[in-house]
Design a protein around this motif. Structure first.
Motif, short mmCIF file in Angstrom:
data_model
loop_
_atom_site.label_atom_id
_atom_site.label_comp_id
_atom_site.label_asym_id
_atom_site.label_seq_id
_atom_site.Cartn_x
_atom_site.Cartn_y
_atom_site.Cartn_z
N ASN A 100 22.55 -28.02 -7.89
CA ASN A 100 22.93 -27.68 -9.09
C ASN A 100 22.59 -29.03 -10.13
O ASN A 100 23.30 -30.06 -9.81
CB ASN A 100 24.13 -27.12 -9.29
CG ASN A 100 24.33 -26.61 -10.71
OD1 ASN A 100 23.92 -27.10 -11.93
ND2 ASN A 100 24.80 -25.29 -10.95
N ASN A 101 21.63 -28.98 -10.79
CA ASN A 101 21.10 -30.18 -11.68
C ASN A 101 21.77 -30.30 -13.05
O ASN A 101 21.47 -31.04 -13.98
CB ASN A 101 19.55 -30.38 -11.79
CG ASN A 101 19.17 -30.55 -10.49
OD1 ASN A 101 19.36 -31.58 -9.93
ND2 ASN A 101 18.05 -29.97 -10.17
N ALA A 102 22.81 -29.43 -13.15
CA ALA A 102 23.65 -29.33 -14.59
C ALA A 102 24.31 -30.57 -14.59
O ALA A 102 25.05 -30.73 -13.49
CB ALA A 102 24.26 -28.13 -14.65
N HIS A 103 24.29 -31.29 -15.42
CA HIS A 103 24.98 -32.80 -15.32
C HIS A 103 26.48 -32.78 -15.18
O HIS A 103 27.25 -33.43 -14.63
CB HIS A 103 24.76 -33.67 -16.45
CG HIS A 103 25.15 -33.19 -17.79
ND1 HIS A 103 24.53 -32.13 -18.64
CD2 HIS A 103 26.31 -33.42 -18.60
CE1 HIS A 103 25.03 -31.96 -19.70
NE2 HIS A 103 26.11 -32.70 -19.73
N ASN A 127 21.54 -22.84 -12.89
CA ASN A 127 20.74 -24.00 -12.05
C ASN A 127 21.26 -24.04 -10.65
O ASN A 127 21.08 -25.16 -10.01
CB ASN A 127 21.26 -25.22 -12.94
CG ASN A 127 20.14 -25.41 -14.14
OD1 ASN A 127 18.93 -25.93 -13.82
ND2 ASN A 127 20.47 -25.15 -15.40
N THR A 172 18.95 -15.63 -10.80
CA THR A 172 19.10 -16.87 -10.20
C THR A 172 19.46 -16.48 -8.58
O THR A 172 18.95 -17.12 -7.89
CB THR A 172 20.72 -17.74 -10.69
OG1 THR A 172 20.30 -17.56 -12.12
CG2 THR A 172 20.77 -18.75 -9.84
N PHE A 185 24.42 -21.90 -18.40
CA PHE A 185 23.39 -23.09 -17.86
C PHE A 185 23.85 -23.33 -16.25
O PHE A 185 23.02 -23.59 -15.57
CB PHE A 185 23.37 -24.08 -18.91
CG PHE A 185 22.51 -25.36 -18.48
CD1 PHE A 185 21.11 -25.20 -18.60
CD2 PHE A 185 23.11 -26.42 -17.74
CE1 PHE A 185 20.34 -26.28 -18.29
CE2 PHE A 185 22.44 -27.44 -17.78
CZ PHE A 185 20.74 -27.14 -17.81
N ALA A 186 25.21 -23.90 -16.19
CA ALA A 186 25.44 -24.35 -15.06
C ALA A 186 25.09 -22.96 -13.78
O ALA A 186 24.64 -23.47 -12.90
CB ALA A 186 26.92 -24.68 -14.89
N THR A 221 16.11 -28.80 -14.23
CA THR A 221 17.05 -27.89 -14.75
C THR A 221 16.16 -26.71 -14.94
O THR A 221 14.76 -26.75 -15.39
CB THR A 221 17.61 -28.28 -15.77
OG1 THR A 221 17.05 -28.71 -16.92
CG2 THR A 221 18.78 -29.32 -15.50
N GLN A 271 19.79 -24.04 -7.46
CA GLN A 271 18.71 -23.94 -6.92
C GLN A 271 18.66 -24.12 -5.35
O GLN A 271 19.15 -24.85 -4.82
CB GLN A 271 17.75 -24.91 -7.60
CG GLN A 271 17.75 -24.60 -9.14
CD GLN A 271 16.82 -25.84 -9.78
OE1 GLN A 271 15.45 -25.79 -9.58
NE2 GLN A 271 17.60 -26.50 -10.51
#
Length: 138
Positions: free
Chosen positions: A94-97, A52, A73, A48-49, A64, A54
């Motif tokens: 990167n919108n991974a929290h 993301n 990616t 996931f990370a 995300t 972008q």
């Protein structure tokens, strides 16, 4: 206007146009390198990370994206970068929290500071490239 002055102005305009093109090319090269280094340097548990990272030109991308391969990616980022020939800047987000935790070293799969390492690589590209090529007349 004397002929010599016209020639000088023409040369100056050509130099300015060439300079703008060259700066754009170097900016694209550096951004592609930073983005690719970030993607490949992000530790993976679920992907996931890594998925993301972008690239945006008119502000940071929001939201995300679903998990995808590193190739997808990187290609997505390259598409944005290459289509924005006259962009004055790029934003990589990167919108991974939990990306900040990963960069701080929470994963054993990547050292702390992998984001800063990617940025240094991009800065080195800019430092190494010649903006004005030898033989440029002005």
């Amino acid at each position: 206007m004397p002929v010599g002055s016209r020639k000088y102005l023409t040369n100056l305009r050509e130099l300015a146009e060439g300079l703008e093109d060259r700066v754009g090319t170097v900016l694209q090269e550096a951004t592609e390198s930073v983005h690719g280094t970030l993607v490949l340097g992000t530790p993976v548990l679920t992907g996931f990370a890594r998925s993301n990272w972008q690239v945006g030109t008119n502000g940071p991308p929001s939201g995300t994206v679903p998990i995808r391969s590193e190739v997808e990616t990187i290609e997505s980022g390259q598409s944005v970068i290459r289509s924005a020939r006259r962009a004055s800047h790029f934003e990589i987000v990167n919108n991974a929290h939990y990306i900040g935790l990963l960069n701080a070293g929470s994963s054993r799969k990547a050292p702390a500071g992998f984001v800063q390492k990617a940025i240094r690589i991009g800065l080195n590209i800019v430092k190494q490239r010649r903006i004005l090529r030898s033989g440029t007349r002005y």
